[in-house]
Design a protein around this motif. Structure first.
Motif, PDB file in Angstrom:
ATOM      1  N   MET A  53     -47.633  70.354  44.246  1.00 37.39           N
ATOM      2  CA  MET A  53     -47.310  68.963  44.476  1.00 37.39           C
ATOM      3  C   MET A  53     -45.796  68.804  44.507  1.00 37.39           C
ATOM      4  N   LYS A  54     -45.319  67.979  45.438  1.00 40.99           N
ATOM      5  CA  LYS A  54     -43.888  67.689  45.541  1.00 40.99           C
ATOM      6  C   LYS A  54     -43.693  66.184  45.515  1.00 40.99           C
ATOM      7  N   LEU A  55     -43.041  65.675  44.485  1.00 43.06           N
ATOM      8  CA  LEU A  55     -42.714  64.255  44.400  1.00 43.06           C
ATOM      9  C   LEU A  55     -41.310  64.070  44.975  1.00 43.06           C
ATOM     10  N   ASN A  56     -41.172  63.177  45.945  1.00 41.29           N
ATOM     11  CA  ASN A  56     -39.885  63.000  46.614  1.00 41.29           C
ATOM     12  C   ASN A  56     -38.934  62.074  45.871  1.00 41.29           C
ATOM     13  N   ARG A  57     -39.452  60.950  45.397  1.00 44.63           N
ATOM     14  CA  ARG A  57     -38.640  59.967  44.686  1.00 44.63           C
ATOM     15  C   ARG A  57     -39.567  58.890  44.155  1.00 44.63           C
ATOM     16  N   ILE A  58     -39.057  57.993  43.354  1.00 44.83           N
ATOM     17  CA  ILE A  58     -39.845  56.844  42.923  1.00 44.83           C
ATOM     18  C   ILE A  58     -39.967  55.908  44.121  1.00 44.83           C
ATOM     19  N   HIS A  59     -41.174  55.513  44.455  1.00 47.76           N
ATOM     20  CA  HIS A  59     -41.388  54.620  45.590  1.00 47.76           C
ATOM     21  C   HIS A  59     -41.160  53.169  45.200  1.00 47.76           C
ATOM     22  N   HIS A  60     -41.778  52.727  44.088  1.00 47.33           N
ATOM     23  CA  HIS A  60     -41.578  51.352  43.640  1.00 47.33           C
ATOM     24  C   HIS A  60     -41.918  51.226  42.163  1.00 47.33           C
ATOM     25  N   ILE A  61     -41.468  50.128  41.614  1.00 43.80           N
ATOM     26  CA  ILE A  61     -41.789  49.740  40.251  1.00 43.80           C
ATOM     27  C   ILE A  61     -42.426  48.365  40.345  1.00 43.80           C
ATOM     28  N   ALA A  62     -43.587  48.194  39.719  1.00 49.00           N
ATOM     29  CA  ALA A  62     -44.307  46.921  39.788  1.00 49.00           C
ATOM     30  C   ALA A  62     -44.150  46.167  38.473  1.00 49.00           C
ATOM     31  N   ILE A  63     -43.842  44.879  38.577  1.00 47.49           N
ATOM     32  CA  ILE A  63     -43.660  44.017  37.406  1.00 47.49           C
ATOM     33  C   ILE A  63     -44.527  42.783  37.582  1.00 47.49           C
ATOM     34  N   ILE A  64     -45.316  42.452  36.569  1.00 49.23           N
ATOM     35  CA  ILE A  64     -46.089  41.211  36.571  1.00 49.23           C
ATOM     36  C   ILE A  64     -45.328  40.199  35.726  1.00 49.23           C
ATOM     37  N   CYS A  65     -45.051  39.046  36.304  1.00 50.81           N
ATOM     38  CA  CYS A  65     -44.274  38.028  35.589  1.00 50.81           C
ATOM     39  C   CYS A  65     -45.167  36.856  35.198  1.00 50.81           C
ATOM     40  N   SER A  66     -44.714  36.078  34.223  1.00 45.80           N
ATOM     41  CA  SER A  66     -45.495  34.923  33.773  1.00 45.80           C
ATOM     42  C   SER A  66     -45.121  33.645  34.525  1.00 45.80           C
ATOM     43  N   ASP A  67     -43.886  33.567  35.031  1.00 47.01           N
ATOM     44  CA  ASP A  67     -43.439  32.401  35.803  1.00 47.01           C
ATOM     45  C   ASP A  67     -42.741  32.927  37.048  1.00 47.01           C
ATOM     46  N   TYR A  68     -43.457  32.888  38.161  1.00 49.20           N
ATOM     47  CA  TYR A  68     -42.991  33.509  39.399  1.00 49.20           C
ATOM     48  C   TYR A  68     -41.629  32.984  39.846  1.00 49.20           C
ATOM     49  N   GLU A  69     -41.449  31.680  39.885  1.00 49.80           N
ATOM     50  CA  GLU A  69     -40.187  31.119  40.378  1.00 49.80           C
ATOM     51  C   GLU A  69     -39.006  31.506  39.493  1.00 49.80           C
TER      52      GLU A  69
END
Length: 128
Positions: free
Chosen positions: A1-17
């Motif tokens: 397996m070859k991992l190239n880089r971090i693609h994304h980081i996901a964050i769930i927020c409580s107040d979107y705006e």
């Protein structure tokens, strides 16, 4: 397996705006796209970090709180590299975001400072 880089980081927020303002206006991240997903009653905001990495900011109705401090298992913090830690911290202060005192990494000699996003997620600036 070859991992190239971090693609994304996901964050769930409580107040979107509030979180959208923080990540785009305070931290200055560029919006790639914003989608409202009707079936999930959720926004998904894709943000570029330095043109290379991506943060996905999600909103969901009433997300449960997550224990994150001081040393709970799981993701510890999100770190951004900056050219000048003092300039970055002053910019945070201009937006009424207060960082902890600047410290020095005992192993690398680099300076860093922690602060929190609107949901208390620990975020770090680490000097280049």
């Amino acid at each position: 397996m070859k991992l190239n880089r971090i693609h994304h980081i996901a964050i769930i927020c409580s107040d979107y705006e509030v979180s959208k303002h923080f990540y785009t206006e305070v931290l200055g991240l560029d919006i790639v796209q914003e989608v409202y997903r009707t079936e999930r009653d959720s926004y998904k905001l894709d943000l570029f970090v330095g043109g290379l990495y991506q943060i996905e900011l999600f909103s969901f109705p009433d997300p449960p709180e997550r224990v994150s401090r001081p040393e709970a298992a799981g993701l510890r913090h999100l770190a951004f590299e900056v050219d000048d830690i003092e300039v970055a911290v002053l910019e945070l202060n201009r937006h009424m975001v207060i960082a902890e005192p600047i410290r020095v990494d005992e192993h690398t000699g680099k300076r860093f400072a922690f602060f929190a996003d609107p949901d208390g997620l620990p975020v770090e600036f680490y000097e280049k």
